[in-house]
Design a protein around this motif. Structure first.
Motif, mmCIF file in Angstrom:
data_model
loop_
_atom_site.group_PDB
_atom_site.id
_atom_site.type_symbol
_atom_site.label_atom_id
_atom_site.label_comp_id
_atom_site.label_asym_id
_atom_site.label_seq_id
_atom_site.Cartn_x
_atom_site.Cartn_y
_atom_site.Cartn_z
ATOM 1 N N LEU A 150 -50.335 -71.397 -31.308
ATOM 2 C CA LEU A 150 -49.652 -70.386 -32.111
ATOM 3 C C LEU A 150 -50.655 -69.587 -32.942
ATOM 4 O O LEU A 150 -50.563 -68.363 -33.035
ATOM 5 C CB LEU A 150 -48.619 -71.051 -33.018
ATOM 6 C CG LEU A 150 -47.825 -70.109 -33.919
ATOM 7 C CD1 LEU A 150 -46.979 -69.160 -33.087
ATOM 8 C CD2 LEU A 150 -46.954 -70.911 -34.860
ATOM 9 N N LEU A 151 -51.622 -70.277 -33.537
ATOM 10 C CA LEU A 151 -52.634 -69.574 -34.322
ATOM 11 C C LEU A 151 -53.452 -68.617 -33.464
ATOM 12 O O LEU A 151 -53.847 -67.546 -33.925
ATOM 13 C CB LEU A 151 -53.555 -70.582 -35.015
ATOM 14 C CG LEU A 151 -52.971 -71.290 -36.225
ATOM 15 C CD1 LEU A 151 -53.926 -72.376 -36.709
ATOM 16 C CD2 LEU A 151 -52.695 -70.304 -37.342
ATOM 17 N N ILE A 152 -53.717 -69.000 -32.234
ATOM 18 C CA ILE A 152 -54.481 -68.125 -31.345
ATOM 19 C C ILE A 152 -53.678 -66.879 -30.973
ATOM 20 O O ILE A 152 -54.236 -65.786 -30.847
ATOM 21 C CB ILE A 152 -54.930 -68.895 -30.082
ATOM 22 C CG1 ILE A 152 -55.972 -69.951 -30.478
ATOM 23 C CG2 ILE A 152 -55.489 -67.959 -29.031
ATOM 24 C CD1 ILE A 152 -56.342 -70.897 -29.368
ATOM 25 N N THR A 153 -52.375 -67.013 -30.835
ATOM 26 C CA THR A 153 -51.558 -65.866 -30.421
ATOM 27 C C THR A 153 -51.124 -64.968 -31.578
ATOM 28 O O THR A 153 -50.709 -63.833 -31.337
ATOM 29 C CB THR A 153 -50.302 -66.335 -29.665
ATOM 30 O OG1 THR A 153 -49.544 -67.189 -30.513
ATOM 31 C CG2 THR A 153 -50.667 -67.059 -28.395
ATOM 32 N N ILE A 154 -51.218 -65.430 -32.817
ATOM 33 C CA ILE A 154 -50.782 -64.622 -33.961
ATOM 34 C C ILE A 154 -51.469 -63.251 -34.016
ATOM 35 O O ILE A 154 -50.793 -62.248 -34.242
ATOM 36 C CB ILE A 154 -50.954 -65.401 -35.279
ATOM 37 C CG1 ILE A 154 -49.825 -66.404 -35.426
ATOM 38 C CG2 ILE A 154 -50.965 -64.475 -36.486
ATOM 39 C CD1 ILE A 154 -49.937 -67.286 -36.645
ATOM 40 N N ARG A 162 -58.711 -61.536 -36.905
ATOM 41 C CA ARG A 162 -58.543 -62.002 -35.528
ATOM 42 C C ARG A 162 -59.429 -63.223 -35.264
ATOM 43 O O ARG A 162 -58.960 -64.241 -34.757
ATOM 44 C CB ARG A 162 -58.890 -60.879 -34.551
ATOM 45 C CG ARG A 162 -58.760 -61.285 -33.095
ATOM 46 C CD ARG A 162 -59.403 -60.272 -32.174
ATOM 47 N NE ARG A 162 -60.843 -60.251 -32.411
ATOM 48 C CZ ARG A 162 -61.563 -59.133 -32.491
ATOM 49 N NH1 ARG A 162 -60.995 -57.961 -32.376
ATOM 50 N NH2 ARG A 162 -62.863 -59.208 -32.682
ATOM 51 N N MET A 179 -59.555 -70.965 -36.010
ATOM 52 C CA MET A 179 -58.740 -72.054 -36.546
ATOM 53 C C MET A 179 -57.874 -72.676 -35.446
ATOM 54 O O MET A 179 -57.706 -73.893 -35.399
ATOM 55 C CB MET A 179 -57.841 -71.568 -37.686
ATOM 56 C CG MET A 179 -58.580 -71.246 -38.952
ATOM 57 S SD MET A 179 -59.428 -72.670 -39.650
ATOM 58 C CE MET A 179 -61.118 -72.299 -39.257
ATOM 59 N N GLY A 180 -57.349 -71.870 -34.558
ATOM 60 C CA GLY A 180 -56.559 -72.396 -33.440
ATOM 61 C C GLY A 180 -57.386 -73.273 -32.528
ATOM 62 O O GLY A 180 -56.964 -74.368 -32.140
ATOM 63 N N TYR A 222 -58.153 -66.517 -37.112
ATOM 64 C CA TYR A 222 -57.015 -67.184 -36.484
ATOM 65 C C TYR A 222 -57.402 -67.834 -35.159
ATOM 66 O O TYR A 222 -56.965 -68.954 -34.857
ATOM 67 C CB TYR A 222 -55.853 -66.208 -36.281
ATOM 68 C CG TYR A 222 -55.038 -66.012 -37.522
ATOM 69 C CD1 TYR A 222 -54.114 -66.966 -37.925
ATOM 70 C CD2 TYR A 222 -55.194 -64.880 -38.309
ATOM 71 C CE1 TYR A 222 -53.364 -66.799 -39.061
ATOM 72 C CE2 TYR A 222 -54.444 -64.703 -39.458
ATOM 73 C CZ TYR A 222 -53.539 -65.670 -39.833
ATOM 74 O OH TYR A 222 -52.794 -65.509 -40.968
ATOM 75 N N ILE A 254 -49.488 -75.906 -32.688
ATOM 76 C CA ILE A 254 -49.888 -75.038 -33.794
ATOM 77 C C ILE A 254 -51.171 -74.286 -33.435
ATOM 78 O O ILE A 254 -51.317 -73.112 -33.758
ATOM 79 C CB ILE A 254 -50.096 -75.862 -35.085
ATOM 80 C CG1 ILE A 254 -48.786 -76.514 -35.516
ATOM 81 C CG2 ILE A 254 -50.655 -75.007 -36.201
ATOM 82 C CD1 ILE A 254 -47.700 -75.531 -35.874
ATOM 83 N N GLY A 255 -52.082 -74.955 -32.749
ATOM 84 C CA GLY A 255 -53.329 -74.309 -32.349
ATOM 85 C C GLY A 255 -53.078 -73.109 -31.453
ATOM 86 O O GLY A 255 -53.674 -72.039 -31.641
#
Length: 53
Positions: free
Chosen positions: A5-9, A22, A28-29, A25, A2-3
């Motif tokens: 994924l949050l960085i790539t969103i 930016r 949080m990642g 996210y 999930i971490g």
């Protein structure tokens, strides 16, 4: 997972121009990745095994 994924969103959804979104996210990642690295998941399993023996 999930971490990461949050960085790539922000890159996937094109939030690169929105600095606040930016940074949120990405922060949080990174936070989720660091917390998962610092958590000792095996400790709870070992404690449960010793209680039943």
């Amino acid at each position: 997972m999930i971490g990461f994924l949050l960085i790539t969103i922000p890159f996937i959804l094109d939030f690169l121009t929105e600095a606040a979104v930016r940074n949120f996210y990405i922060a949080m990642g990174i936070t989720i990745i660091v917390i998962s690295l610092l958590t000792d998941y095996q400790s709870e399993v070992e404690n449960r095994e010793t209680e039943f023996t």
